[in-house]
Design a protein around this motif. Sequence first.
Motif, short mmCIF file in Angstrom:
data_model
loop_
_atom_site.label_atom_id
_atom_site.label_comp_id
_atom_site.label_asym_id
_atom_site.label_seq_id
_atom_site.Cartn_x
_atom_site.Cartn_y
_atom_site.Cartn_z
N ASP A 21 0.83 -1.21 0.00
CA ASP A 21 0.00 0.00 0.00
C ASP A 21 0.86 1.26 0.00
OD1 ASP A 21 -2.16 1.72 0.15
OD2 ASP A 21 -2.37 1.53 2.31
N SER A 22 1.88 1.28 0.85
CA SER A 22 2.75 2.45 0.97
C SER A 22 3.43 2.79 -0.36
CB SER A 22 3.81 2.18 2.05
OG SER A 22 4.66 3.29 2.21
N ILE A 23 3.94 1.76 -1.03
CA ILE A 23 4.65 1.98 -2.31
C ILE A 23 3.67 2.33 -3.43
CG2 ILE A 23 6.05 0.88 -4.10
CD1 ILE A 23 7.64 1.51 -1.59
N CYS A 24 2.63 1.55 -3.58
CA CYS A 24 1.69 1.75 -4.69
C CYS A 24 0.92 3.07 -4.56
CB CYS A 24 0.72 0.58 -4.79
SG CYS A 24 1.52 -0.97 -5.25
N SER A 25 0.56 3.44 -3.34
CA SER A 25 -0.15 4.70 -3.14
C SER A 25 0.75 5.89 -3.47
CB SER A 25 -0.64 4.80 -1.69
OG SER A 25 -1.68 3.88 -1.45
N ALA A 26 2.03 5.79 -3.12
CA ALA A 26 2.97 6.88 -3.44
C ALA A 26 3.09 7.06 -4.95
CB ALA A 26 4.34 6.59 -2.83
N ILE A 27 3.20 5.94 -5.69
CA ILE A 27 3.32 6.01 -7.15
C ILE A 27 2.04 6.57 -7.76
CG2 ILE A 27 3.57 4.64 -9.26
CD1 ILE A 27 5.25 2.65 -7.63
N ALA A 28 0.89 6.05 -7.32
CA ALA A 28 -0.38 6.46 -7.90
C ALA A 28 -0.70 7.92 -7.58
CB ALA A 28 -1.49 5.56 -7.39
N TYR A 29 -0.39 8.36 -6.37
CA TYR A 29 -0.71 9.74 -6.01
C TYR A 29 0.21 10.73 -6.73
CZ TYR A 29 -2.78 13.42 -3.16
OH TYR A 29 -3.46 14.55 -2.74
N ALA A 30 1.47 10.35 -6.93
CA ALA A 30 2.38 11.21 -7.70
C ALA A 30 1.86 11.35 -9.13
CB ALA A 30 3.78 10.62 -7.69
N GLU A 31 1.39 10.24 -9.72
CA GLU A 31 0.81 10.27 -11.07
C GLU A 31 -0.38 11.22 -11.10
OE1 GLU A 31 0.01 8.83 -15.11
OE2 GLU A 31 1.77 8.61 -13.82
N LEU A 32 -1.24 11.12 -10.10
CA LEU A 32 -2.42 11.97 -10.03
C LEU A 32 -2.07 13.44 -9.89
CD1 LEU A 32 -5.50 12.42 -9.70
CD2 LEU A 32 -5.21 11.93 -7.26
N LYS A 33 -1.15 13.76 -8.97
CA LYS A 33 -0.78 15.16 -8.72
C LYS A 33 -0.14 15.80 -9.95
CE LYS A 33 -0.89 17.05 -5.18
NZ LYS A 33 -1.93 17.93 -4.56
N ASN A 34 0.65 15.03 -10.66
CA ASN A 34 1.28 15.57 -11.88
C ASN A 34 0.24 15.77 -12.99
OD1 ASN A 34 4.00 15.86 -11.02
ND2 ASN A 34 4.31 13.66 -11.20
#
Length: 553
Positions: A21-34
Motif C-alpha cells: 500500500d505504501s509503495i503503490c499509493s505513493a506512485i499512484a498519487y504522484a501520477e495523479l498530482k502531476n
Amino acid sequence: MDEKSGKRKVYIIGHKNPDTDSICSAIAYAELKNKIGDEHRIFLPKRAGQINSETQFVLNYFQMEAPGYIENVGTRVRDMDIRFVEGAKNNISLKTAWTRMREEHVNTMPITKENRVLEGVITSNDITKSYMDVYDSAILSEARTQYKNIVETLDGKMIIGNPHAYFVKGKVLVAAANPDLMENYIEEDDLVILGNRYESQLCAIEMNASCIVVCEGAPVSRTIQHLAAEKNCVVISTPHDTFTVARLINQSMPVKHFMTKTKLLTFELDDYTDSIKDIMASKRYRYFPVLDCRGAYVGMISRRNLLSVKRRQVILVDHNETSQAVDNIESADILEIIDHHRLGSLETMAPVFFRNQPVGCTATIIYQIYQERNIEIPKQIAGLLCAAILSDTLMFRSPTCTEKDREAVKHLAEIAQIEYESFASEMFEAGSDLKNKSPEEIFYQDFKKFEFDNRTFGVGQINSMNKKELKNIKERLAPYLAKAYESQNLEMLFFMLTDIVNESTELIYYGRGAQSLIEEAFHVACEEGSVELKGIVSRKKQLIPAFMGAIQN
C-alpha cells in the motif's frame, strides 16, 4: 529543483519498511498530482525502506519501476542558496584577486585547476597580511612572481623581456642614491625600482640586475634597451612614481604563495545542514566552498545561507506517526497527509491538507480522489491500486475492509484487466516466499514502531495462505527476536504470523512486559514466547487497539 522542468520537487513517500500500500499509493498519487498539474512543482514517488517480495511481485507484474530510496528528508547543502564565485587560477596576482573580490562583494575566492578541481582559497585577510605583515624584500622572488603580473599591477608595459618569465631570485630595492653608492647594495638578480636617470639604469644593468622598473613613464634609451637585452635584464616602464611602485609591487605576487591549500574546510552538496551548522559556527571563515560528488567546486555558502535554506517538501501516504516516518521529517515541509490509520504523533509547522478515512487501504482513498477529480486511471496505476487494497485487506478478510474497498477493487480490476482473486493468490504466495531471505530481512519486511502513553513497542507482520510456510518462518524468526530487541530502542517486540485462509495469527514476542500485555489485551495464556490469536488478522484495527486499551487500563 528538478533540472529538466525547473520545478521544485515534492516527494510523496510512505512509511519506513514499506508495504505494498505504501509503495503503490505513493506512485499512484504522484501520477495523479502531476496530471492535475502545478506550474511550480513536480511530484516524485519515494520510498523510506527496502521493497519486500510481495511489492516487488506487484511492480514486476504491472511493469512499474520502484520509487527511488530516500532515508532522510532533512535539508542538505544543495537546498541552500549556493553562491557561485568564479574560480581563479593560482598564478593571478593578489591585486587581481582583491579587485575581483571587491567587485563580487566577497571576502573569499576559490582557486581552481582544470575541471573545477579546488586547489585552495584566498581570503581578503590573506591579502591584507601579505601587504601589512611582510618585511622580506626577497618575498617577490620567493613567491615566483611572473613578470606579466608585475606589469599588470603597475599599469606598466614590457619594454624588454618575456612577460611569461618569472622573477625567481634576488630582492626588490629602490635606487634612490646616486650611481656611485648603488654599486654597494645592488646584487646580482635583484629587481631595481628607479627613475629616469640614465646612469642609474646603466649601473643596475651592469650589476646584473634581473629586472629594472623605470618609473613616471620615463623614456628608456635605445642604448639601455640594447644593453638590457644583451644582459637578459627585463625592463618595465610604469607611469607611477617610485613611492607608488614600491607600495604596489608586492600586490603582483601570485595568490598560490598565500592561499590556504591544506586542511581545506569544504562541504558537499549532499551534506545535511544539521551536521554542518555547528562546524560553520565554530570557524571564523565567512564563506565555505561546496563540492559536488566528483569533488568539483560548485560555489560558496556562508552562515547566513542557513537562515534561508529551503526545507524539503513532502506528502505523506499511509502513515501519520513520527516513529514510522522517514528520518528528519520534522525538518521538512509536510504539504499533505493521505492515510487510513489512527491519528498519530506527527506534528506540522503549518496547516496541511489531511485526508484520513476509515477504509481498509490508503489506495482506496487515492482511487476516490481520481474519481472525484474525474481523471482517468491508467491501466498500470489501476493495477497497483488494486493490488494495494487486496494486500491491506487480505483479500477482504481483514476487519478493516469496507464496502468502499470492495467496490474499488472491482472497478480497478476491470481497468487493469486482471482477475483479482487469482492475482491476489499469486501476490500473497510471492510475499510469503522467503526461502532466500535472512531472518533480519523477514523481520523488517513490514515492521512498524508505535508510541502510546510513554510506552514504545514494534510490531512486524507476515501474511501467508500456507500454514506450513508460516511454521517455517517462525522457526527462523523466533531466535532473531533477541537480536532485533538489542538493536531497537523499544520496550517490547511482537511479530504477527498471519494465516489468511484460517483468519488467525500466531503472535511471537520478546521484551519485558510483552507477555503480560498480550494476556491483558486478549485474555489468553501465552506459552514459550508465542500465542495463537483466533480471528485476529489486522495489526491496525485489532492488535494495536487492543494493546493500547490494555496499556491505558
